[in-house]
Design an enzyme around this catalytic site. Structure first.
Site, PDB file in Angstrom:
ATOM      1  N   HIS A   1       2.647   3.015  -8.927  1.00  0.00           N
ATOM      2  CA  HIS A   1       2.410   1.581  -9.137  1.00  0.00           C
ATOM      3  C   HIS A   1       3.635   0.935  -9.795  1.00  0.00           C
ATOM      4  O   HIS A   1       4.034  -0.172  -9.446  1.00  0.00           O
ATOM      5  CB  HIS A   1       1.154   1.361  -9.986  1.00  0.00           C
ATOM      6  CG  HIS A   1      -0.106   1.808  -9.297  1.00  0.00           C
ATOM      7  ND1 HIS A   1      -0.381   1.482  -7.986  1.00  0.00           N
ATOM      8  CD2 HIS A   1      -1.158   2.562  -9.724  1.00  0.00           C
ATOM      9  CE1 HIS A   1      -1.553   2.011  -7.636  1.00  0.00           C
ATOM     10  NE2 HIS A   1      -2.038   2.678  -8.674  1.00  0.00           N
TER      11      HIS A   1
ATOM     12  N   LEU B   1      10.130 -21.001  -2.936  1.00  0.00           N
ATOM     13  CA  LEU B   1       9.155 -20.048  -2.388  1.00  0.00           C
ATOM     14  C   LEU B   1       7.788 -20.192  -3.049  1.00  0.00           C
ATOM     15  O   LEU B   1       7.681 -20.216  -4.274  1.00  0.00           O
ATOM     16  CB  LEU B   1       9.668 -18.603  -2.618  1.00  0.00           C
ATOM     17  CG  LEU B   1       8.727 -17.482  -2.173  1.00  0.00           C
ATOM     18  CD1 LEU B   1       8.681 -17.366  -0.652  1.00  0.00           C
ATOM     19  CD2 LEU B   1       9.158 -16.134  -2.783  1.00  0.00           C
TER      20      LEU B   1
ATOM     21  N   ASP C   1       0.819  -1.218   0.000  1.00  0.00           N
ATOM     22  CA  ASP C   1       0.000   0.000   0.000  1.00  0.00           C
ATOM     23  C   ASP C   1       0.853   1.269   0.000  1.00  0.00           C
ATOM     24  O   ASP C   1       1.976   1.273   0.505  1.00  0.00           O
ATOM     25  CB  ASP C   1      -0.922  -0.015   1.228  1.00  0.00           C
ATOM     26  CG  ASP C   1      -2.093   0.945   1.081  1.00  0.00           C
ATOM     27  OD1 ASP C   1      -2.348   1.415  -0.049  1.00  0.00           O
ATOM     28  OD2 ASP C   1      -2.757   1.225   2.095  1.00  0.00           O
ATOM     29  N   GLY C   2       0.287   2.321  -0.573  1.00  0.00           N
ATOM     30  CA  GLY C   2       0.937   3.629  -0.532  1.00  0.00           C
ATOM     31  C   GLY C   2       1.560   4.069  -1.849  1.00  0.00           C
ATOM     32  O   GLY C   2       2.233   5.105  -1.905  1.00  0.00           O
TER      33      GLY C   2
ATOM     34  N   ARG D   1       2.005  -4.143   6.750  1.00  0.00           N
ATOM     35  CA  ARG D   1       1.289  -3.125   5.984  1.00  0.00           C
ATOM     36  C   ARG D   1       2.079  -1.823   6.000  1.00  0.00           C
ATOM     37  O   ARG D   1       2.155  -1.151   7.028  1.00  0.00           O
ATOM     38  CB  ARG D   1      -0.131  -2.870   6.499  1.00  0.00           C
ATOM     39  CG  ARG D   1      -0.849  -1.849   5.596  1.00  0.00           C
ATOM     40  CD  ARG D   1      -2.343  -1.867   5.695  1.00  0.00           C
ATOM     41  NE  ARG D   1      -2.917  -1.109   4.587  1.00  0.00           N
ATOM     42  CZ  ARG D   1      -4.170  -1.159   4.191  1.00  0.00           C
ATOM     43  NH1 ARG D   1      -5.026  -1.932   4.811  1.00  0.00           N
ATOM     44  NH2 ARG D   1      -4.596  -0.435   3.166  1.00  0.00           N
TER      45      ARG D   1
ATOM     46  N   GLY E   1       0.094   5.314  -4.485  1.00  0.00           N
ATOM     47  CA  GLY E   1      -0.494   6.576  -4.936  1.00  0.00           C
ATOM     48  C   GLY E   1       0.067   7.765  -4.175  1.00  0.00           C
ATOM     49  O   GLY E   1       0.458   8.778  -4.757  1.00  0.00           O
TER      50      GLY E   1
ATOM     51  N   ARG F   1      -0.192   8.776 -10.293  1.00  0.00           N
ATOM     52  CA  ARG F   1      -0.321   7.552  -9.486  1.00  0.00           C
ATOM     53  C   ARG F   1       0.312   6.346 -10.178  1.00  0.00           C
ATOM     54  O   ARG F   1       0.866   5.461  -9.528  1.00  0.00           O
ATOM     55  CB  ARG F   1      -1.803   7.273  -9.208  1.00  0.00           C
ATOM     56  CG  ARG F   1      -2.446   8.260  -8.230  1.00  0.00           C
ATOM     57  CD  ARG F   1      -3.930   7.911  -8.011  1.00  0.00           C
ATOM     58  NE  ARG F   1      -4.093   6.581  -7.435  1.00  0.00           N
ATOM     59  CZ  ARG F   1      -4.007   6.327  -6.132  1.00  0.00           C
ATOM     60  NH1 ARG F   1      -3.795   7.294  -5.274  1.00  0.00           N
ATOM     61  NH2 ARG F   1      -4.154   5.106  -5.683  1.00  0.00           N
TER      62      ARG F   1
ATOM     63  N   ARG G   1     -12.014   2.000  -8.315  1.00  0.00           N
ATOM     64  CA  ARG G   1     -11.094   3.054  -8.788  1.00  0.00           C
ATOM     65  C   ARG G   1     -11.396   3.413 -10.235  1.00  0.00           C
ATOM     66  O   ARG G   1     -12.042   2.651 -10.948  1.00  0.00           O
ATOM     67  CB  ARG G   1      -9.656   2.557  -8.658  1.00  0.00           C
ATOM     68  CG  ARG G   1      -9.300   2.318  -7.201  1.00  0.00           C
ATOM     69  CD  ARG G   1      -7.836   2.032  -7.020  1.00  0.00           C
ATOM     70  NE  ARG G   1      -7.559   1.825  -5.602  1.00  0.00           N
ATOM     71  CZ  ARG G   1      -6.376   1.905  -5.048  1.00  0.00           C
ATOM     72  NH1 ARG G   1      -5.325   2.188  -5.798  1.00  0.00           N
ATOM     73  NH2 ARG G   1      -6.224   1.706  -3.763  1.00  0.00           N
TER      74      ARG G   1
ATOM     75  N   GLU H   1       1.226 -11.920  13.482  1.00  0.00           N
ATOM     76  CA  GLU H   1       1.764 -10.723  14.137  1.00  0.00           C
ATOM     77  C   GLU H   1       1.703  -9.584  13.123  1.00  0.00           C
ATOM     78  O   GLU H   1       2.134  -9.741  11.983  1.00  0.00           O
ATOM     79  CB  GLU H   1       3.223 -10.964  14.561  1.00  0.00           C
ATOM     80  CG  GLU H   1       3.395 -12.053  15.592  1.00  0.00           C
ATOM     81  CD  GLU H   1       2.772 -11.688  16.939  1.00  0.00           C
ATOM     82  OE1 GLU H   1       2.762 -10.494  17.287  1.00  0.00           O
ATOM     83  OE2 GLU H   1       2.299 -12.606  17.628  1.00  0.00           O
TER      84      GLU H   1
HETATM   85  C1  IPE Z   1      -5.561  -2.702  -0.032  1.00  0.00           C
HETATM   86  O1  IPE Z   1      -5.190  -1.380  -0.234  1.00  0.00           O
HETATM   87  C2  IPE Z   1      -5.534  -3.454  -1.313  1.00  0.00           C
HETATM   88  C3  IPE Z   1      -4.226  -3.598  -1.941  1.00  0.00           C
HETATM   89  C4  IPE Z   1      -3.083  -3.167  -1.491  1.00  0.00           C
HETATM   90  C5  IPE Z   1      -4.219  -4.331  -3.172  1.00  0.00           C
HETATM   91  P1  IPE Z   1      -6.261  -0.233  -0.492  1.00  0.00           P
HETATM   92  O2  IPE Z   1      -5.492   1.021  -0.645  1.00  0.00           O
HETATM   93  O3  IPE Z   1      -7.146  -0.620  -1.596  1.00  0.00           O
HETATM   94  O4  IPE Z   1      -7.097  -0.268   0.853  1.00  0.00           O
HETATM   95  P2  IPE Z   1      -7.917   0.850   1.617  1.00  0.00           P
HETATM   96  O5  IPE Z   1      -8.889   1.433   0.635  1.00  0.00           O
HETATM   97  O6  IPE Z   1      -6.931   1.857   2.079  1.00  0.00           O
HETATM   98  O7  IPE Z   1      -8.551   0.126   2.739  1.00  0.00           O
HETATM   99  C1  IPE Z   2      -1.549   0.100  -3.380  1.00  0.00           C
HETATM  100  O1  IPE Z   2      -1.328   1.478  -3.433  1.00  0.00           O
HETATM  101  C2  IPE Z   2      -1.804  -0.500  -4.735  1.00  0.00           C
HETATM  102  C3  IPE Z   2      -3.173  -0.997  -4.915  1.00  0.00           C
HETATM  103  C4  IPE Z   2      -4.149  -0.904  -4.064  1.00  0.00           C
HETATM  104  C5  IPE Z   2      -3.435  -1.679  -6.149  1.00  0.00           C
HETATM  105  P1  IPE Z   2      -2.532   2.491  -3.483  1.00  0.00           P
HETATM  106  O2  IPE Z   2      -2.872   2.734  -4.910  1.00  0.00           O
HETATM  107  O3  IPE Z   2      -3.645   2.051  -2.623  1.00  0.00           O
HETATM  108  O4  IPE Z   2      -1.827   3.778  -2.880  1.00  0.00           O
HETATM  109  P2  IPE Z   2      -2.505   4.853  -1.932  1.00  0.00           P
HETATM  110  O5  IPE Z   2      -3.065   4.117  -0.763  1.00  0.00           O
HETATM  111  O6  IPE Z   2      -3.550   5.548  -2.745  1.00  0.00           O
HETATM  112  O7  IPE Z   2      -1.371   5.732  -1.550  1.00  0.00           O
HETATM  113 MG    MG Z   3      -4.086   2.367  -0.663  1.00  0.00          MG
END
Ligand code: IPE
Ligand code: IPE
Ligand code: MG
Length: 260
Positions: free
Chosen positions: A56, A150, A39-40, A207, A42, A52, A90, A226
């Site tokens: 990715h 793995l 996550d993160g 996370r 974007g 964004r 999205r 954990e």
């Molecule tokens: C969870 O992240 C899904 C993935 C990383 C693929 P999101 O960014 O979609 O989750 P929320 O919306 O913050 O809960």
């Molecule tokens: C995780 O990053 C990738 C996917 C959910 C596919 P995000 O796209 O959720 O990035 P943020 O949370 O918007 O920063």
């Molecule tokens: Mg996200």
């Protein structure tokens, strides 16, 4: 240019911290199964004034490094959340970019992953994915089916609730067909109907990006995992960050409801 210099700084930071961090790790107490919510992407891009999609793309680079680290550490299972059942909300253009990245990644990395004895297992409802993505995912799964290194689960159009409902349906169908009795259902039997059948549950859930929620990920399997959270965005996550998470994991007292 900006992206290149960034990649270099990440690379060197990684190499600098790694030997020191590796010393802190007890190789005999590694998590068997590491689950990650990538996550993160974007916010990482936004913080650099990039689209964004650049986030990715950078996130894919991180994934490659983390898979490599898991192979080096001889971790048994790595599960990554790549696209949730909720991510269809999205904009269409972003969904398309994510799907194209999967195709691109597998085309580029499959041979090397196969050479590294990695078994690629897409988990989730692949049906609604674009044909091209499905084709590459099936090819990756079939090519690496008999690999013994793995186990790499990649969660795509995955939702924990959906997975549990599907398992319940499959069990219900067996009962209807008189192949099973309701009373035969145990936790092990139920777990055997999930995508992760036969695999150990995640010991460690990571996370990045500072969010403190599980977003419908591995709801059954995470019962006693954990949790490790970090504010680092996924594109900035690296081997050193993984080692930090593992070092932290190794300090935990896992009591499973009992006493230490
Ligand atoms: C969870 O992240 C899904 C993935 C990383 C693929 P999101 O960014 O979609 O989750 P929320 O919306 O913050 O809960
Ligand atoms: C995780 O990053 C990738 C996917 C959910 C596919 P995000 O796209 O959720 O990035 P943020 O949370 O918007 O920063
Ligand atoms: Mg996200």
């Amino acid at each position: 240019m900006l992206k290149f210099s960034h990649l270099f700084s990440r690379f060197f930071k990684d190499k600098e911290d790694e030997p020191e961090l590796l010393k802190q790790i007890d190789r005999t107490k590694l998590p068997q199964h590491v689950a990650i919510i990538m996550d993160g992407n974007g916010r990482w891009a936004q913080s650099k004034g990039l689209p964004r999609s650049a986030g990715h793309r950078a996130g894919v680079e991180t994934l490659r490094n983390i898979i490599e680290a898991c192979v080096e550490l001889e971790i048994k299972v790595l599960t990554v959340y790549a696209f949730s059942t909720e991510n269809w909300k999205r904009p269409e253009a972003e969904v398309r970019i994510l799907m194209n990245l999967i195709v691109e990644y597998l085309r580029k990395e499959l041979d090397e992953m196969h050479r590294q004895n990695i078994s690629i297992r897409p988990i989730g409802n692949l049906g609604p994915l674009p044909e091209e993505a499905k084709k590459e995912l099936f090819r990756a799964r079939e090519t690496t089916r008999n690999n013994t290194g793995l186990i790499f689960n990649v969660a795509l159009n995955y939702g924990g609730r959906k997975e549990i409902v599907e398992a319940a349906k499959a069990i219900g169908a067996k009962i209807e067909a008189k192949k099973m009795r309701a009373d035969d259902i145990t936790e092990d039997i139920f777990a055997g109907h999930l995508f992760t059948a036969g695999q150990p549950d995640p010991d460690l859930l990571i996370r990045p990006s500072g969010e403190l929620r599980i977003s419908n990920y591995l709801l059954w399997q995470l019962a006693y995992a954990e949790f490790y959270y970090t504010g680092v965005y996924w594109p900035d996550f690296n081997k050193a960050e993984l080692l930090k998470a593992i070092a932290d994991f190794q300090k935990r007292s896992r009591r499973y409801g009992g006493l230490a």
